[in-house]
Motif scaffolding. Structure first.
Motif, short mmCIF file in Angstrom:
data_model
loop_
_atom_site.label_atom_id
_atom_site.label_comp_id
_atom_site.label_asym_id
_atom_site.label_seq_id
_atom_site.Cartn_x
_atom_site.Cartn_y
_atom_site.Cartn_z
N LYS A 10 0.83 -1.20 0.00
CA LYS A 10 0.00 0.00 0.00
C LYS A 10 0.87 1.25 0.00
CE LYS A 10 -4.02 -2.05 2.28
NZ LYS A 10 -4.90 -2.03 3.47
N ARG A 11 2.10 1.13 0.45
CA ARG A 11 3.01 2.27 0.48
C ARG A 11 3.94 2.29 -0.73
NH1 ARG A 11 3.49 -0.21 5.61
NH2 ARG A 11 2.30 0.87 7.23
N SER A 12 3.78 1.33 -1.64
CA SER A 12 4.67 1.24 -2.78
C SER A 12 4.00 1.80 -4.02
CB SER A 12 5.09 -0.22 -3.02
OG SER A 12 4.04 -0.91 -3.68
N LYS A 13 4.69 1.68 -5.14
CA LYS A 13 4.18 2.17 -6.42
C LYS A 13 3.25 1.18 -7.09
CE LYS A 13 8.45 2.25 -7.73
NZ LYS A 13 9.71 2.42 -8.49
N TYR A 14 3.01 0.00 -6.48
CA TYR A 14 2.19 -1.03 -7.09
C TYR A 14 0.93 -1.28 -6.29
CZ TYR A 14 6.40 -1.96 -9.77
OH TYR A 14 7.49 -1.82 -10.59
N ARG A 15 -0.17 -1.58 -6.98
CA ARG A 15 -1.44 -1.93 -6.37
C ARG A 15 -1.71 -3.41 -6.63
NH1 ARG A 15 -4.36 1.16 -9.07
NH2 ARG A 15 -4.64 2.87 -7.58
N LEU A 16 -1.88 -4.19 -5.57
CA LEU A 16 -2.13 -5.62 -5.73
C LEU A 16 -3.52 -5.86 -6.31
CD1 LEU A 16 -0.74 -7.39 -2.54
CD2 LEU A 16 0.25 -7.32 -4.81
N LEU A 17 -3.60 -6.78 -7.30
CA LEU A 17 -4.87 -7.16 -7.90
C LEU A 17 -5.27 -8.59 -7.55
CD1 LEU A 17 -4.54 -5.61 -11.47
CD2 LEU A 17 -5.61 -4.64 -9.43
N GLY A 18 -4.37 -9.33 -6.92
CA GLY A 18 -4.74 -10.68 -6.50
C GLY A 18 -3.59 -11.66 -6.60
N LEU A 19 -3.74 -12.78 -5.89
CA LEU A 19 -2.76 -13.87 -5.91
C LEU A 19 -2.99 -14.73 -7.14
CD1 LEU A 19 -0.54 -15.42 -4.24
CD2 LEU A 19 -2.43 -16.77 -3.30
N VAL A 20 -1.92 -15.01 -7.88
CA VAL A 20 -2.06 -15.83 -9.09
C VAL A 20 -1.30 -17.15 -8.99
CG1 VAL A 20 -2.47 -13.88 -10.61
CG2 VAL A 20 -0.12 -14.62 -10.21
N GLY A 21 -0.42 -17.30 -8.01
CA GLY A 21 0.33 -18.54 -7.91
C GLY A 21 0.99 -18.70 -6.56
N GLN A 22 1.15 -19.96 -6.14
CA GLN A 22 1.82 -20.29 -4.89
C GLN A 22 2.86 -21.34 -5.20
OE1 GLN A 22 0.93 -19.16 -1.48
NE2 GLN A 22 2.93 -20.04 -1.08
N GLY A 23 4.13 -20.96 -5.13
CA GLY A 23 5.21 -21.86 -5.47
C GLY A 23 5.91 -22.42 -4.26
N GLN A 24 6.98 -23.15 -4.53
CA GLN A 24 7.75 -23.79 -3.46
C GLN A 24 8.44 -22.76 -2.58
OE1 GLN A 24 10.70 -26.47 -4.94
NE2 GLN A 24 11.51 -26.98 -2.92
N PHE A 25 8.80 -21.61 -3.18
CA PHE A 25 9.61 -20.64 -2.45
C PHE A 25 8.86 -19.35 -2.13
CE2 PHE A 25 12.58 -23.04 -5.21
CZ PHE A 25 13.26 -23.73 -4.21
N GLY A 26 7.61 -19.22 -2.53
CA GLY A 26 6.87 -18.00 -2.23
C GLY A 26 5.64 -17.86 -3.11
N ARG A 27 5.08 -16.66 -3.08
CA ARG A 27 3.84 -16.39 -3.81
C ARG A 27 4.09 -15.42 -4.96
NH1 ARG A 27 0.60 -14.20 1.20
NH2 ARG A 27 2.71 -13.38 1.56
N PRO A 566 -7.55 -11.04 -9.99
CA PRO A 566 -6.45 -10.58 -10.84
C PRO A 566 -6.78 -10.78 -12.31
CG PRO A 566 -5.94 -12.75 -9.99
CD PRO A 566 -7.24 -12.34 -9.34
N PHE A 567 -6.02 -10.11 -13.17
CA PHE A 567 -6.29 -10.14 -14.60
C PHE A 567 -5.85 -11.47 -15.19
CE2 PHE A 567 -5.07 -8.74 -19.03
CZ PHE A 567 -6.37 -8.75 -19.49
N ARG A 568 -6.82 -12.18 -15.80
CA ARG A 568 -6.53 -13.45 -16.47
C ARG A 568 -7.44 -13.58 -17.68
NH1 ARG A 568 -6.17 -17.09 -11.05
NH2 ARG A 568 -8.09 -15.97 -10.71
N VAL A 569 -6.93 -14.24 -18.72
CA VAL A 569 -7.70 -14.48 -19.92
C VAL A 569 -7.69 -15.98 -20.19
CG1 VAL A 569 -8.02 -13.96 -22.37
CG2 VAL A 569 -7.06 -12.22 -20.84
N LEU A 570 -8.85 -16.61 -20.15
CA LEU A 570 -8.98 -18.05 -20.35
C LEU A 570 -9.83 -18.32 -21.58
CD1 LEU A 570 -9.77 -19.08 -16.66
CD2 LEU A 570 -7.53 -18.98 -17.76
N ARG A 571 -9.51 -19.41 -22.27
CA ARG A 571 -10.32 -19.88 -23.39
C ARG A 571 -10.82 -21.29 -23.09
NH1 ARG A 571 -5.91 -17.74 -27.11
NH2 ARG A 571 -6.82 -16.13 -28.44
N PHE A 572 -12.11 -21.52 -23.31
CA PHE A 572 -12.71 -22.85 -23.17
C PHE A 572 -13.28 -23.25 -24.53
CE2 PHE A 572 -13.77 -21.46 -18.59
CZ PHE A 572 -12.52 -21.85 -18.15
N GLY A 573 -12.73 -24.31 -25.13
CA GLY A 573 -13.20 -24.76 -26.42
C GLY A 573 -14.51 -25.53 -26.31
#
Length: 653
Positions: A10-27, A566-573
């Motif tokens: 909140k004090r930085s230049k970026y605004r969080l839009l959501g969590l997109v991944g959780q890996g072995q070493f962090g998010r 968060p921003f995501r674009v999915l296609r379902f055939g």
């Protein structure tokens, strides 16, 4: 509760839009630059799991790699609770999420994605870097008009050439399903990455991996079992797969560039052209894995129509907002009912309850509670807790479900282009065109009865609405205004198509065509612009917050899902070319021009297919298992209430 990282940002230049991944070493988070609106991925690496020397090592590797098929690192940010990498954001998700769906990628797409991966590896190998963990989870996707572009990510366990020579700190860290035989003995080389690409290509073409099972079974398969190529993989691919998946490194391709040359040779033979992203689309991009035979529809009593119905809307009664609204105007809330609205050309017909129309033992027609004639063609119906708003080019009219309340014209204009109403009916948003063809967004407060507020400036300030109209894209940039959406009580989205090329052909798409989504607060602050390089049409909101569904004009056999936060674009055939879209709490209902209905869940898995009524004109979900369909063949029409469960759907609620 917000995370420590979110609090610090909140004090930085970026605004969080959501969590997109959780890996072995962090998010990994999706974030937007507060000043420019540019989307980035913020990779948070926790101190406990990723110590400083490993963090600096990955940072050094990432900064040395600058290639369109490798995720780029731009900056390093520190907070009191941690540090994170600022990287390219890939809105298409991972290759794993794409191939684990209910559809098979076209062979052309498998060719293009593999070519992208090899091009990125060739760049990394030329700088002495071996990735060591090539797998679909580490391949991110950018959406293109012709499909997807692949980008390699996650160099956390990558090895440098000098490390390989000295065997410093090597282990068998990685994914056993994609590991080359020598990797199980702690040996690495550039050909180890090429073996992993071979496994990935096999999976893209066949739909499964060459070796499966437990880690021990996978190890035995990679080390000892001979490669078996199924008949489903065209023979032209066999030489590449057999070479890439050799047990001994010396027998594989010598380099990523050699494998890429071999791949392009196959492409030339088969007619593929991956190096030209403006090439014609190979349709469909996604092919359903299995053929689902359509089942006959089961409908309750059908009702004939005296005129064509172009729009259908249902209002779910007795919400808390509606109960409060009727209490304030001194009326009694009605027993649970679902008001039904039919819109013809200029006529809007309202029924107090859909159950009274269909769930009856008589064939006698039910009288409507209101029939309203509008001065212009009805373009849109917007159901809210206060009733249904009918939008035309010159007026917006509220038609309450209660017969005792008269219809009200809440706004008039000669320049309406788009309109949206907040779900509780508290405010109205419109986009109008004025001098120069520029777009203007206006927000207006509504009384509890749906009428305009008497004192605009005080009411705007009280409701937190923007006091003045907001200037949007001008006509030179916006080729077509598509939709205005009230995302929630505080946010509005304006969807427009942007292009500098008026000559759009059916199969070739100019790179300048895209669909943009501008997100605004009701106070008039622009939060950012999201761009999708697709020609989207049939834009519809969904019951999922901040989610939009649409159809790509140039790939009509697919449902496109846009998540804004968060921003995501999915296609379902799907098997059909959807014309009508409907969202439910469990998934999506798609109908084509012939009446074929396909039902899929939120993850793109098909739940069934129905041979529905012919000549459909509109659809609407009534509840979790019923669908309303109206038809018109030019002279006669009817409305049907279809029970999805009785029509062969495997629905769980």
């Amino acid at each position: 509760m917000s995370s420590p990282l979110g609090t610090e940002l909140k004090r930085s230049k970026y605004r969080l839009l959501g969590l997109v991944g959780q890996g072995q070493f962090g998010r990994v988070f999706c974030a937007a630059h507060r000043r420019t609106g540019r989307l980035v991925a913020l990779k948070n690496l926790e101190h406990q799991r990723f110590p400083t020397h490993k963090f600096l090592r990955e940072l050094r590797i990432l900064l040395s790699l600058q290639h369109p098929n490798i995720v780029t690192c731009y900056a390093l940010e520190h907070t009191r609770t941690g540090r994170y990498l600022v990287m390219d954001y890939c809105e298409g998700g991972t290759l794993r999420s794409l191939i684990d769906g209910d559809c098979q990628l076209s062979v052309n797409q498998a060719f293009e994605l593999t070519s992208d991966i090899l091009a990125g590896l060739d760049h990394a190998h030329s700088r002495g870097i071996v990735h060591c963990d090539i797998k679909p989870d580490n391949i991110l996707l950018n959406v293109l008009p012709t499909g997807w572009a692949a980008r390699i990510s996650d160099f956390g366990i990558a090895r440098l050439t000098q490390d390989l020579a000295g065997h410093e700190g090597l282990g068998n860290t990685g994914s056993p399903a994609y590991m080359a035989p020598e990797r199980f003995y702690g040996q690495y080389s550039q050909s180890s990455d090429l073996y992993a690409v071979g496994v990935l290509l096999f999976e893209l073409l066949a739909g499964y991996r060459p070796f499966t099972g437990t880690p021990a079974e996978l190890m035995s398969g990679h080390l000892n079992q001979p490669l078996k190529l199924p008949e489903s993989i065209p023979e032209v691919w066999h030489p590449i797969l057999t070479t890439a998946l050799q047990k001994l490194p010396a027998r594989r391709f010598r380099s990523a560039s050699d494998m890429l040359v071999a791949l392009r040779t196959v492409g030339a033979i088969a007619g593929y052209s991956t190096w030209s992203k403006s090439s014609p689309i190979s349709l469909p991009l996604l092919q359903p894995l299995t053929v689902v035979e359509p089942q006959p529809y089961v409908a309750h009593q059908a009702r004939s129509l005296s005129q064509a119905v172009n729009h259908v809307a249902l209002v779910v009664a007795n919400t808390s907002a509606e109960a409060n609204a009727v209490a304030k105007v001194g009326t009694s809330p009605e027993v649970a009912k679902t008001p039904l609205y039919y819109a013809g050309d200029r006529q809007l017909t309202c029924y107090a309850d859909i159950n009274a129309v269909f769930h009856t033992d008589t064939d006698e027609p039910v009288s409507p509670t209101a029939v309203v004639e509008l001065p212009a063609t009805i373009q849109q119906l917007i159901p809210t807790a206060k009733g249904c708003f009918a939008v035309s080019q010159t007026a917006i009219t509220l038609v309450p479900a209660r017969a005792s309340v008269a219809p009200t014209v809440v706004a008039t204009s000669e320049q309406f282009c788009l309109a949206a109403v907040e779900a509780h009916g508290d405010w109205l948003a419109t986009v109008s065109l004025f001098d120069g063809g520029r777009g203007q967004l206006s927000l207006t407060g509504l009384e509890q009865t749906g009428q305009l507020t008497q004192s605009e400036a005080p009411r705007r300030a009280h409701r937190g609405l923007a006091p003045d109209p907001i200037l949007l894209l001008n006509r030179e940039k916006a080729q077509q205004w598509l939709r205005l959406l009230a995302l929630d009580a505080r946010h509005i989205a304006v969807v427009a198509r942007v292009s500098t090329d008026e000559n759009l052909s059916r199969r070739r798409i100019p790179s300048t065509v895209s669909t943009v989504v501008e997100v605004w607060t009701r106070r008039g602050k622009r939060l950012g612009t999201l761009s999708v390089p697709l020609c989207l049409t049939q834009i519809c909101p969904t019951v999922t917050p901040y989610r939009i569904m649409a159809v790509d004009q140039y790939d009509p056999h697919a449902l496109v899902i846009l998540d804004l936060k968060p921003f995501r674009v999915l296609r379902f055939g799907v098997e059909i070319a959807p014309v009508f879209l409907e969202s439910t709490s469990w998934g999506y209902i798609l109908t084509d021009a012939t009446g074929q209905i396909v039902v899929i869940d939120k993850y793109g898995q098909r739940l069934g297919r129905i041979d529905g009524p012919q000549h459909p004109t509109a659809i609407a979900a009534v509840n979790t298992h019923e669908l309303l369909v109206t038809t018109w063949d030019g002279q006669t029409g009817a409305s049907y209430l279809i029970d999805l469960c009785e029509s062969g759907m495997d629905l769980l609620f």
